[in-house]
Design an enzyme around this catalytic site. Sequence first.
Site, PDB file in Angstrom:
ATOM      1  N   SER A 177      -0.631  31.230  79.744  1.00  0.00           N
ATOM      2  CA  SER A 177      -0.524  29.849  80.210  1.00  0.00           C
ATOM      3  C   SER A 177       0.930  29.392  80.205  1.00  0.00           C
ATOM      4  O   SER A 177       1.828  30.144  79.816  1.00  0.00           O
ATOM      5  CB  SER A 177      -1.345  28.930  79.305  1.00  0.00           C
ATOM      6  N   LYS A 178       1.145  28.182  80.607  1.00  0.00           N
ATOM      7  CA  LYS A 178       2.490  27.595  80.709  1.00  0.00           C
ATOM      8  C   LYS A 178       3.331  27.801  79.460  1.00  0.00           C
ATOM      9  O   LYS A 178       4.541  27.981  79.556  1.00  0.00           O
ATOM     10  CB  LYS A 178       2.367  26.088  80.988  1.00  0.00           C
TER      11      LYS A 178
END
Length: 487
Positions: A250-251
Site C-alpha cells: 500500500s501507499k
Amino acid sequence: MTILVRTRFAPSPTGFPHVGSIRTALFAWLFARHHGGKFLVRIEDTDVTRKVKGAVAAILDGLSWLGLDWDEGPYFQSQRLELYHKAAEYLVSRGNAYYCYCSPQRLEEMRKEQVKRKVPPGYDRHCRNLSKTASPNLSGQKETAGITPVLRFKMPLTDQTRFQDIIRGNVVFKNSLMDDFVLLKSDGYPTYHLANVVDDHKMEITHVIRAEEWLPSAPRHILLYTALGYTPPQFAHLPLILGSDRSKLSKRHGAVSITEYRDQGYLPEAMLNFLGLLGWSLDDKTELFTQEELIKNFSLERVSKTAAIFNTEKLNWMNGVYIRQLSLDDFTQRAFPFLDKDLPPMMKRPLSVDYVRQITPLIQERAKLLGEVTQLSRYFFVEELDYDVNLLINKGMTCESTIQALEVTKERLRELETFDAETLEVLLRSLAEKLKLKAGQLFGALRTAVTGETATPPLFQTMAILGGERCLRRIEEALDKLKKLSV
RNA sequence: GCCCCCAUCGUCUAGAGGCCUAGGACAGCACCCUUUCAAGGUGUAGACAGGGAUUCGAAUUCCCUUGGGGGUACCA
C-alpha cells in the site's frame, strides 16, 4: 470444439492504478493472449461515494503504457444498472433474495454485540422471513415510513460450497458460516458481488483471474451463479503482492501506482518483465522476457501460490538492464523529456538535441532510471558548479600541490589545438608523469574542477564534450577556490 | 474471535519421491578490470519453519503445531 478464452480486468475507480492490480491485469491479459482469446476492461464503479476523479483515465493510461490492449470496453457498471435489477428481481421471484429493512445503526449494534460475545460476525437474518410471517403489506408500510430496503441473498443454511481453483486446487466453505450478504444497496446500486456475477456471465468470461483477497467471496459468487441459473466460470486467485513488511502493498510502502513508476523513469518493458515474474516463472533461470516471450510462455499452472514481496532493488536492476539494451537514439529520445522537465527552468529551451545526444552515451550505462539522467549530467548543462573545495585535494596531495598541478594543466590545455578525448588522454597521462603524480591524483583533481563531482563518466570524454573553453574556465574557478583556502 | 489461503537463501524463485552434498537471479561481501563512478568478469556467504506419519528413500505425500497473509461492510 475449443472454447474462446475471455478474461477481464475489473478495477474500481477508487484510486490510482496500483501495481498489484496492474499485475492482475497483466496475468489476465497474458492468459487471454496466450490462448488467442479476448481481454476486456470493465470499470466497477458501483460505489458512488468512493469514486475518484481521474482514476479511470489513469488506469487506462497505465494499461496502455505497458502495452496491455483490450478488445472490449471499458464497460461501466454504472451504465448497466438495469441488468442488475433484473437479476435481482429474478432472485426475489425465486425466493433466493429478500428485502431487509434493518437500519445501519441496528446492524452496527448487532455487530458490536457479536464481537463482544465472540460469535462470528454477520447479518443475523432478522428480515429473512419477514414477508412470509408478517402481514403482506408490511413492506409498503416500511417504505412509506422512509426506509429504503437493501436486497439480501438468502444463503443456504446447510451444506458446503466447493470449487476447483486453477491455482489453489479444491477449496471448500461451509454455507452456514456465510451470512446473507447484500446484493442491492439502498441507493439502488448493486454491490460488487451481484454486479460482478451478472457481468461476468453476460460478458461470457471464461476465466475469472483476480487477486487472492477475493477468495473468501468466491463461494458466495458460485452460489449466486447457481441461483441465477448461470454456469460459473473458472477461477484463478492470484497470490498477493506484499510490501517490505509483508502486509498488502500500500501507499505506506512508497510508490504503488503504476503511473508513479512511469514518472520516475522506469521503462514499460522492464516493468512488464518484472511484474510478469512476480508470482510466475518459466524455469529456474530465465529472467528476461519480451512481451512476446511472456505471451508465448505464460500459463496459470506456473503461477505460484505464495504472496510475493515487491522487490524494488530487483526492479531497479532490471530497469538498468533494459536501459542499457536501448539503442542510443532510443535512449536519448526517452531521456530527453526528463532532462527537459528536471533541468533548471531558466535554462534556455528547447534543449539542443545534438548536444544531448553527445552526452547520453556516457549516461546510458550509468542510469538505472530515466529520472536519474538529469542528476548524472547536470554539469554538462548548468554553468555554475557548487562543490566543496576540499574535494579538489586528492589523496596524497596538498592544497599547494593541487594548485601547482592545476596551474600547469591549465597552461598545457590552453596550448591544445584539438580538444578531443584521445589528445587529452595523451597529454594528461604524460603530464601526470612529469608532475610525479599518480594518474588518479591528477585526474581526480581535474575531474572535480571540471564537473564538481567525484564520480563521473570517463574524464577525457567528459572534458571533450564540455569543450576547452568551459574546462579552462572551471579550472580557473577551482584555482580561485584553492587559493582562498590556502591564505 | 471465526473462516479461508500460504510456508525453499534477506528478496523473487527452480524443485511435481531417488537427477538435491537443493539450482538461478537481485541485494551483500571479496577479488579482477580500471582515472573516479558505472558496466563487466570471477569467487564467496546464504534456505527446505518444527514435529510426527507413509516409504527402501521426502524439500517434494498425509497429519499436527507454529508462523505469515487475506477475509469477516448498504467497499471493491
